[in-house]
Design a protein around this motif. Structure first.
Motif, PDB file in Angstrom:
ATOM      1  N   LYS A   2       0.810  -1.261   0.080  1.00 23.65           N
ATOM      2  CA  LYS A   2      -0.009  -0.135   0.010  1.00 23.65           C
ATOM      3  C   LYS A   2       1.087   1.288  -0.067  1.00 23.65           C
ATOM      4  O   LYS A   2       1.980   1.261   0.555  1.00 23.65           O
ATOM      5  CB  LYS A   2      -0.957   0.317   1.242  1.00 23.65           C
ATOM      6  N   TYR A   4       0.644   5.731   0.211  1.00 21.15           N
ATOM      7  CA  TYR A   4       0.023   7.017   0.496  1.00 21.15           C
ATOM      8  C   TYR A   4       0.614   8.250  -0.221  1.00 21.15           C
ATOM      9  O   TYR A   4       1.686   8.105  -0.909  1.00 21.15           O
ATOM     10  CB  TYR A   4       0.046   7.171   1.959  1.00 21.15           C
ATOM     11  N   SER A   5      -0.256   9.277  -0.407  1.00 21.98           N
ATOM     12  CA  SER A   5       0.167  10.351  -0.908  1.00 21.98           C
ATOM     13  C   SER A   5       1.008  11.267   0.223  1.00 21.98           C
ATOM     14  O   SER A   5       0.550  11.206   1.371  1.00 21.98           O
ATOM     15  CB  SER A   5      -1.028  11.179  -1.631  1.00 21.98           C
ATOM     16  N   THR A   6       2.028  11.926  -0.196  1.00 25.12           N
ATOM     17  CA  THR A   6       2.647  12.625   0.929  1.00 25.12           C
ATOM     18  C   THR A   6       1.929  14.054   0.722  1.00 25.12           C
ATOM     19  O   THR A   6       2.228  14.685   2.136  1.00 25.12           O
ATOM     20  CB  THR A   6       4.209  13.180   0.197  1.00 25.12           C
ATOM     21  N   ASN A   7       0.899  14.115   0.425  1.00 20.63           N
ATOM     22  CA  ASN A   7       0.188  15.462   0.550  1.00 20.63           C
ATOM     23  C   ASN A   7      -1.045  15.086   1.436  1.00 20.63           C
ATOM     24  O   ASN A   7      -2.083  15.956   1.710  1.00 20.63           O
ATOM     25  CB  ASN A   7      -0.367  16.148  -0.558  1.00 20.63           C
ATOM     26  N   ASN A   8      -1.185  13.678   1.543  1.00 18.03           N
ATOM     27  CA  ASN A   8      -2.755  13.293   2.094  1.00 18.03           C
ATOM     28  C   ASN A   8      -2.379  11.785   2.520  1.00 18.03           C
ATOM     29  O   ASN A   8      -2.583  10.953   1.717  1.00 18.03           O
ATOM     30  CB  ASN A   8      -3.798  13.388   1.217  1.00 18.03           C
ATOM     31  N   LYS A   9      -1.981  11.683   3.780  1.00 18.96           N
ATOM     32  CA  LYS A   9      -1.707  10.144   4.192  1.00 18.96           C
ATOM     33  C   LYS A   9      -3.007   9.460   4.358  1.00 18.96           C
ATOM     34  O   LYS A   9      -2.610   8.193   4.321  1.00 18.96           O
ATOM     35  CB  LYS A   9      -0.956  10.388   5.557  1.00 18.96           C
ATOM     36  N   ASP A  10      -3.954   9.959   4.190  1.00 20.40           N
ATOM     37  CA  ASP A  10      -5.306   9.460   4.280  1.00 20.40           C
ATOM     38  C   ASP A  10      -5.698   8.503   2.963  1.00 20.40           C
ATOM     39  O   ASP A  10      -6.306   7.535   2.852  1.00 20.40           O
ATOM     40  CB  ASP A  10      -6.594   9.957   4.900  1.00 20.40           C
ATOM     41  N   GLU A  12      -4.702   6.235   0.247  1.00 26.77           N
ATOM     42  CA  GLU A  12      -3.828   5.149   0.004  1.00 26.77           C
ATOM     43  C   GLU A  12      -4.276   4.316  -1.278  1.00 26.77           C
ATOM     44  O   GLU A  12      -5.398   4.149  -1.487  1.00 26.77           O
ATOM     45  CB  GLU A  12      -3.832   4.121   1.178  1.00 26.77           C
ATOM     46  N   TYR A  30       4.037   9.224  -4.220  1.00 27.11           N
ATOM     47  CA  TYR A  30       3.438   8.014  -3.546  1.00 27.11           C
ATOM     48  C   TYR A  30       4.648   7.439  -2.581  1.00 27.11           C
ATOM     49  O   TYR A  30       5.697   7.212  -3.180  1.00 27.11           O
ATOM     50  CB  TYR A  30       3.072   6.820  -4.606  1.00 27.11           C
ATOM     51  N   VAL A  33       3.427   2.762   2.842  1.00 22.02           N
ATOM     52  CA  VAL A  33       3.036   2.871   3.896  1.00 22.02           C
ATOM     53  C   VAL A  33       3.925   2.248   5.102  1.00 22.02           C
ATOM     54  O   VAL A  33       4.255   2.743   6.066  1.00 22.02           O
ATOM     55  CB  VAL A  33       1.420   2.213   4.268  1.00 22.02           C
ATOM     56  N   HIS A  34       4.364   1.174   4.663  1.00 19.89           N
ATOM     57  CA  HIS A  34       5.451   0.220   5.503  1.00 19.89           C
ATOM     58  C   HIS A  34       6.668   0.076   4.728  1.00 19.89           C
ATOM     59  O   HIS A  34       6.623  -0.449   3.659  1.00 19.89           O
ATOM     60  CB  HIS A  34       4.853  -0.914   5.930  1.00 19.89           C
TER      61      HIS A  34
END
Length: 230
Positions: A2, A4-10, A12, A30, A33-34
């Motif tokens: 998965k 995430y966007s560096t501008n919006n961690k929500d 995914e 992008y 996440v892990h």
């Protein structure tokens, strides 16, 4: 995997979505996440492994949930089929150089372009619309993308390059492939080429007719293979 966007961690997405979109709509980047860690035993004995084995170890930790391991091994074997030797500058010295020019286009970008093309081909289904890859280049990127995507099923590559501003060898790499590779000489600068590519992506009618993507240097499938040789 998965991301995430560096501008919006929500926000995914899965790996395949990140590969084809290159960057989020919010214009972030992008990021995984892990990020898993390599085990210490592997790091301590890394000199005993080939580049292909190192690449598989790194990629399998990142992508095991996105691509079956057997398929991932095949992708790596096909994409990273050249060496990246560490060469001493002088005999008996302790200063070394990592040579990254042993790929087909003689540029380090072969690692990213070849891996990305195989990843995209893997996720494309046989009955899907042809993927049109647009690239603006001032030299190295175009050659690596052209030779990386050459003959890859369900893809069509269009490369824009500035007239008189690439070397003779680079122009030959762009213009002599045929098959699914098309090169267009632009009477202008690299910025003019880039502007035309951006204009194409912003054209709603064109995007309805064609499935457009970019072989952008920030694409996660170009970034991952550049960790292999480090």
């Amino acid at each position: 995997m998965k991301l995430y966007s560096t501008n919006n961690k929500d926000l995914e997405v899965d790996f395949a979505t990140a590969v084809f979109n290159s960057m989020p709509l919010d214009k972030g980047l992008y990021m995984p996440v892990h990020i898993p860690e390599l085990d210490q035993a592997f790091i301590d004995n890394i000199d005993k492994f080939t580049l292909s084995q190192i690449a598989y170890k790194v990629a399998s930790l990142l992508l095991r949930d996105a691509i079956p391991l057997e398929d991932l091994q095949s992708i790596i074997d096909d994409a990273i089929n050249f060496s990246a030797p560490v060469i001493p500058l002088e005999q008996g010295g302790d200063t070394y150089v990592l040579e990254l020019f042993h790929g087909p286009s003689l540029a380090f970008k072969d690692f990213g372009a070849r891996f990305m093309s195989r990843i995209m081909a893997y996720f494309l289904r046989d009955n899907e619309k042809t993927l049109d890859v647009l690239v603006a280049t001032s030299g190295d990127t175009g050659g690596a993308v052209a030779l990386g995507f050459l003959g890859v099923p369900n893809t069509r590559v269009t490369i824009l390059y500035p007239k008189g501003k690439v070397s003779e060898i680079q122009e030959l790499q762009l213009c002599t492939n045929g098959e699914n590779i098309h090169a267009i000489e632009v009477d202008g600068t690299f910025d003019d080429c880039q502007a035309l590519v951006k204009q194409a992506f912003a054209d709603e009618d064109l995007n309805k007719k064609l499935r457009l993507t970019s072989a952008n240097s920030i694409n996660i499938s170009r970034l991952i293979p550049q960790t292999f040789y480090y």
